[in-house]
Design an enzyme around this catalytic site. Structure first.
Site, PDB file in Angstrom:
ATOM      1  N   ASP A  17      51.736  68.364  35.571  1.00 23.44           N
ATOM      2  CA  ASP A  17      51.943  69.033  36.855  1.00 23.44           C
ATOM      3  C   ASP A  17      51.189  70.358  36.902  1.00 23.44           C
ATOM      4  OD1 ASP A  17      53.585  66.985  37.810  1.00 23.44           O
ATOM      5  OD2 ASP A  17      55.351  67.845  36.841  1.00 23.44           O
ATOM      6  N   LYS A  39      50.843  61.279  33.366  1.00 23.79           N
ATOM      7  CA  LYS A  39      50.958  61.083  34.818  1.00 23.79           C
ATOM      8  C   LYS A  39      50.127  62.119  35.557  1.00 23.79           C
ATOM      9  CE  LYS A  39      54.687  62.309  37.296  1.00 23.79           C
ATOM     10  NZ  LYS A  39      54.207  62.984  38.539  1.00 23.79           N
ATOM     11  N   LYS A  68      52.200  57.893  45.329  1.00 24.92           N
ATOM     12  CA  LYS A  68      53.249  57.428  46.256  1.00 24.92           C
ATOM     13  C   LYS A  68      52.630  57.016  47.603  1.00 24.92           C
ATOM     14  CE  LYS A  68      56.800  60.321  44.090  1.00 24.92           C
ATOM     15  NZ  LYS A  68      55.933  61.103  43.173  1.00 24.92           N
ATOM     16  N   LEU A  69      51.710  56.085  47.545  1.00 21.07           N
ATOM     17  CA  LEU A  69      50.978  55.650  48.727  1.00 21.07           C
ATOM     18  C   LEU A  69      51.917  55.033  49.758  1.00 21.07           C
ATOM     19  CD1 LEU A  69      48.006  53.993  46.820  1.00 21.07           C
ATOM     20  CD2 LEU A  69      47.994  56.232  47.954  1.00 21.07           C
ATOM     21  N   ARG A 181      65.806  64.811  31.816  1.00 18.34           N
ATOM     22  CA  ARG A 181      65.814  66.184  31.328  1.00 18.34           C
ATOM     23  C   ARG A 181      66.529  66.264  29.981  1.00 18.34           C
ATOM     24  NH1 ARG A 181      62.387  66.514  34.309  1.00 18.34           N
ATOM     25  NH2 ARG A 181      62.042  67.896  36.093  1.00 18.34           N
ATOM     26  N   ARG A 247      57.818  69.407  33.000  1.00 17.31           N
ATOM     27  CA  ARG A 247      58.005  70.830  32.729  1.00 17.31           C
ATOM     28  C   ARG A 247      58.786  71.152  31.466  1.00 17.31           C
ATOM     29  NH1 ARG A 247      59.722  72.062  38.855  1.00 17.31           N
ATOM     30  NH2 ARG A 247      60.431  69.938  38.559  1.00 17.31           N
TER      31      ARG A 247
END
Length: 271
Positions: A17, A39, A68-69, A181, A247
């Site tokens: 990210d 990713k 996310k088309l 997480r 993250r």
């Protein structure tokens, strides 16, 4: 279980990210073999385009292109073909695009696989209701069956729905779970609630974080923008094939050690 799980390959998908390709490549190298895939999301793809996928594939990485088309069938089919040419192994589409769009994506995929996103992991009961959808425990299985019947080989769902989808669809469908997480990374006061379709405000009672994830069960509040979450071990026990973590790893002081810790927890939970 997916082939990745059967081979004991790492089920960790490292979310890169960032809009900085050099940073993404550094994170990828630091994670090493602890990440089975990486990713590329909208931020990195928006900044660098297909070159980001090609650069990571050039490192030997298996790439999940998470765009996310959601468009008319012909447009989505063309985008999926472009993703395959760039080197993506997995490309995401929205299951809400409907059967014609999903089928067009699956038919255009070639060597890559199409993963249909059911309901975003950031969506809680209020968001789901505002979008005009039924409660998530109804919407997710319905969208999952639609996607699989249209030819999609993989699904994206929260870990809280993984168990129900695994029971419904069997071992042949790849379940990719964001909203994962590690317990040690969750910040803020230890506050739990029981938000669900009948209790949107989360009033009353407290949860046990050791329980099997379920929609009306405990969830961590205030850690980040994810609403439906579980630990790596809980996600794998529930039936996930792959878990997406970003993250908590990329913001760690030692990216490699953090990635290995998530990988090891996930693998240890596989029966």
């Amino acid at each position: 279980m997916s082939p990745a799980v059967r081979s004991r390959e790492s089920p960790l998908v490292l979310a890169l990210d960032t809009g900085d390709l050099r940073q993404a490549l550094d994170w990828s190298l630091a994670a090493g073999e602890a990440a089975g895939m990486v990713k590329v999301g909208l931020e990195l793809f928006g900044a660098e385009g297909p070159a980001a996928v090609a650069a990571l594939a050039g490192q030997g990485r298996r790439v999940m292109l998470d765009l996310k088309l959601h468009d008319i069938p012909a447009t989505v089919a063309g985008a999926v073909r472009s993703a395959e040419r760039a080197g993506a192994e997995l490309v995401t589409v929205h299951a809400l695009g409907g059967p014609a769009m999903l089928a067009a994506a699956a038919e255009a995929a070639g060597a890559c696989r199409v993963a249909a996103v059911t309901v975003l992991t950031s969506a809680g009961p209020a968001e789901v209701a505002a979008a005009g959808l039924p409660p998530v425990e109804e919407a997710v299985p319905r969208l999952a069956e639609l996607a699989v019947s249209a030819g999609c080989q993989a699904l994206v769902c929260s870990p809280l729905e993984a168990g129900a989808l695994r029971d419904l669809l069997g071992p042949g469908v790849e379940l990719v779970c964001p909203g994962v997480r590690p317990a040690a990374t969750r910040s803020g006061p230890p506050r739990w609630d029981r938000r669900g379709p009948g209790n949107p405000e989360g009033r009353g009672g407290s949860g046990d974080p050791r329980g099997v994830p379920r929609w009306d069960g405990p969830r961590w509040i205030g850690a980040d923008d994810q609403a439906r979450v579980a630990t790596p071990a809980a996600a794998m026990r529930a039936g996930a094939s792959r878990i997406v973590v970003g993250r908590p790893i990329t913001r760690a002081a030692d990216v490699g050690a953090a990635a290995r810790a998530v990988r090891d927890e996930a693998l240890a939970a596989i029966p």
